[in-house]
Scaffold this active site. Structure first.
Site, PDB file in Angstrom:
ATOM      1  N   LYS A  46       0.827  -1.183   0.000  1.00 16.33           N
ATOM      2  CA  LYS A  46       0.000   0.000   0.000  1.00 16.33           C
ATOM      3  C   LYS A  46       0.879   1.257   0.000  1.00 16.33           C
ATOM      4  O   LYS A  46       0.645   2.212  -0.711  1.00 16.33           O
ATOM      5  CB  LYS A  46      -0.895  -0.015   1.235  1.00 16.33           C
ATOM      6  CG  LYS A  46      -1.961   1.049   1.205  1.00 16.33           C
ATOM      7  CD  LYS A  46      -2.893   0.880   2.381  1.00 16.33           C
ATOM      8  CE  LYS A  46      -3.657   2.162   2.608  1.00 16.33           C
ATOM      9  NZ  LYS A  46      -3.752   2.543   3.986  1.00 16.33           N
ATOM     10  N   LEU A  47       1.927   1.185   0.795  1.00 15.35           N
ATOM     11  CA  LEU A  47       2.826   2.329   0.882  1.00 15.35           C
ATOM     12  C   LEU A  47       3.489   2.626  -0.452  1.00 15.35           C
ATOM     13  O   LEU A  47       3.618   3.764  -0.857  1.00 15.35           O
ATOM     14  CB  LEU A  47       3.930   2.029   1.895  1.00 15.35           C
ATOM     15  CG  LEU A  47       3.633   2.483   3.311  1.00 15.35           C
ATOM     16  CD1 LEU A  47       4.651   1.905   4.252  1.00 15.35           C
ATOM     17  CD2 LEU A  47       3.635   4.000   3.374  1.00 15.35           C
ATOM     18  N   THR A 154       5.845  11.015  22.968  1.00 21.18           N
ATOM     19  CA  THR A 154       4.983  10.519  21.905  1.00 21.18           C
ATOM     20  C   THR A 154       3.800   9.785  22.511  1.00 21.18           C
ATOM     21  O   THR A 154       3.976   8.864  23.305  1.00 21.18           O
ATOM     22  CB  THR A 154       5.758   9.574  20.967  1.00 21.18           C
ATOM     23  OG1 THR A 154       6.874  10.283  20.435  1.00 21.18           O
ATOM     24  CG2 THR A 154       4.866   9.105  19.826  1.00 21.18           C
TER      25      THR A 154
END
Lengths: 394, 185
Positions: A46-47, A154
């Site tokens: 997909k990337l 994060t």
């Protein structure tokens, strides 16, 4: 600037799992059930297909298959356990990436917050993390993990396939009237859920503030200009839950119409002009106490008469009772603004099943019989896919 | 002898009269109270002092007295002070602390509590100043992260004063009574 570009600097970039009709509502991670290897392959494929369209490519064209491998012994709380896939958005205090957990292969949203050299951890981050820690609710993103490095924090969130902002971008020109109704119940139910009394309704970029019994209030810069109520724009600091009701009203209009209700660009004065032009410039009669607010300077504002909302927002007038509900949500005087609970009792919602009111926190509203999204009109022609093809060809 | 509870009016009445005032959040008062009660049980403290080789009860008492002074100086909410003391206790319950660092812990806890709950929290410079420059900025900021990590960012801890305010409202207590009660909790 659209909702989606603001969504990242905000506490809860999140909120609704608004999926396309074809998908099962709560299972936005259809891929979760795949074995990691297969899933991994899919993801890489997909990337590759999308790389030229990605906002940024943190991997810089490196070979994914080498850098990305399942590892044993990876723990929560360490940066190595997550892989950034692509940048989703950037805000004033954070950047949000789509990522993948190397621990369990789940897609995640990584919100990277810079720790300031002078002041340390931003108070917004402290509030966001500490408040989200205690919440499990089907309409609010889950905070899975927190990673700390010397310069950054994060927050690892569950990945929500489509949030409201994206959904609206994908379906320009206003949403299906039925879907607006279903979507609006989320807004209000977040508010009325028993377990979440501490939160302001958070449907728009803004600070979720802990609300406690003694009413104390916070900054006047609480929500993005577009969704900020006139009392706060005029400098009131004793705002309360009515703050969110105004915002809910603005989002409601935006969902119906496909464009923001009051898209101010410069400052509070301009924002107020936009509101007065539609709601009428307030007077002591229409809003007792308005003249004593700190930033109230009548000489700055031309007197406008109130206008009929259905004349300005045409699609509002087409749905039974939508205009009436809107006028109560965006009532300028905060004491006259309708409370969230009362808004849910409004006739506009009377066509929805009454069981919605008894739904437990972790249950999606789509489990209620008769609740589903209708296909968006423009969706039938796949306008989004067309755009995508043309941009790749170009 | 009459049970004292019987003299306290049911709190439904207390909120009902405020329902028309959206700024008092009367609509959510009961939910908020229940939420805090539920959360309070997740933060039960056990005695930790015997596990702290370098500290004793007197030192904690001195620290808390100093924190009260800081709260008054910065004109912080009472809730901020109570939360800061909670943060200190929960931190000490799991982490060893040297007495040289106790004041650093106390002032950082106030910084964190203020960031959590104040409209305009004091800045880091103010905290360095009130510690008489005994600590560097880096020390304060690394303590901040240290506390957050130790408590796993779970710093939304219900404090006694919030309950006290509620009880005072339900019991229609005067400000004098409320202030006096603060000595107890």
């Amino acid at each position: 600037m659209s909702l989606s570009s603001m969504a990242c600097n905000n506490l809860t970039f999140l909120f609704f799992q608004l999926n396309e009709v074809s998908e099962s509502p709560r299972n936005s991670f259809a891929c979760d059930s795949l074995p990691p290897r297969l899933y991994h392959t899919l993801q890489v494929r997909k990337l590759r297909g999308h790389r030229n369209r990605s906002n940024s490519d943190p991997l810089g064209g490196k070979n994914y298959t080498q850098s990305y491998q399942w590892r044993n012994g990876l723990r929560f709380g360490t940066a190595a356990s997550y892989l950034n896939l692509e940048k989703l958005g950037e805000g004033s205090y954070s950047t949000v990436y789509k990522g993948i957990s190397r621990i369990n292969g789940h897609l995640v949203a990584l919100k990277v917050i810079k720790i300031k050299e002078e002041e340390g951890v931003p108070f917004t981050a402290i509030r966001e993390a500490s408040l989200l820690k205690g919440i499990k609710h089907s309409n609010i993103v889950l905070l899975h993990d927190i990673i700390h490095t010397p310069e950054t924090l994060t927050f690892v969130f569950e990945y929500v396939q489509t949030d409201l902002a994206q959904y609206m971008t994908q379906h320009p020109g206003g949403l299906h009237a039925h879907n607006v109704k279903v979507g609006s119940t989320w807004e209000c139910y977040i508010k009325s859920m028993g377990n979440l009394p501490f939160f302001h309704l958070r449907l728009f970029p803004g600070l979720a503030r802990a609300k406690s019994v003694p009413s104390q209030t916070y900054s006047t810069e609480v929500v993005t200009l577009w969704y900020r109520p006139p009392d706060v724009l005029l400098g009131a600091t004793d705002y309360s839950t009515g703050l969110d009701v105004w915002g809910a009203g603005c989002i409601f209009i935006e969902m119906v119409e496909g464009s923001p209700a009051f898209p101010g660009v410069s400052d509070a004065n301009e924002q107020l002009q936009r509101i007065w032009a539609i709601q009428g410039t307030p007077t002591e009669e229409t809003w007792p106490g308005v003249s004593s607010l700190p930033n109230h300077k009548p000489e700055h504002f031309r007197p406008h008469p109130p206008r009929k909302l259905g004349h300005i927002w045409k699609r509002l007038g087409l749905v039974t009772k939508a205009e009436d509900l809107t006028s109560k949500l965006i009532e300028c005087c905060p004491r006259r603004r309708i409370p969230a609970e009362a808004a849910l009792q409004h006739e506009y919602f009377s066509s929805l099943p009454p069981q919605l009111a008894q739904l437990p926190d972790m249950v999606s509203i789509f489990t209620v019989a008769g609740i589903r999204l209708e296909p968006e009109a423009r969706n039938a022609f796949h306008p989004f896919r067309k755009e995508r093809c043309s941009s790749i060809l170009a | 002898k009459k049970e004292p509870e019987l003299q306290i009016p049911a709190y439904d009445d207390v909120d009902e009269e405020n329902l028309n005032d959206p700024f008092l959040n009367a609509l959510y008062a009961k939910d908020i109270f229940n939420y805090m009660k539920e959360r309070e049980e997740m933060f039960v403290l056990k005695g930790y002092m015997e596990k702290q080789p370098d500290l004793n009860i007197e030192m904690r008492a001195i620290l808390v007295d100093w924190m009260v002074e800081v709260q008054e100086n910065f004109e912080l909410n009472h809730e901020t002070l109570y939360l800061a003391v909670k943060l200190v206790d929960h931190f000490l319950a799991t982490t060893m602390c040297l007495k040289e660092n106790l004041q650093l812990l106390g002032s950082t806890a106030i910084l964190l509590a203020a960031k959590f709950d104040e409209r305009c929290p004091p800045c880091v410079d103010d905290f360095l100043y009130i510690c008489d420059d005994a600590y560097q900025r880096e020390e304060l900021l690394s303590m901040e992260v240290n506390i957050l990590k130790t408590l796993k960012f779970d710093i939304n801890i219900p404090v006694a004063y919030r309950f006290l305010r509620r009880y005072a409202k339900c019991g229609r207590a005067s400000l004098e009574t409320l202030t006096l009660s603060r000595y107890v909790c």
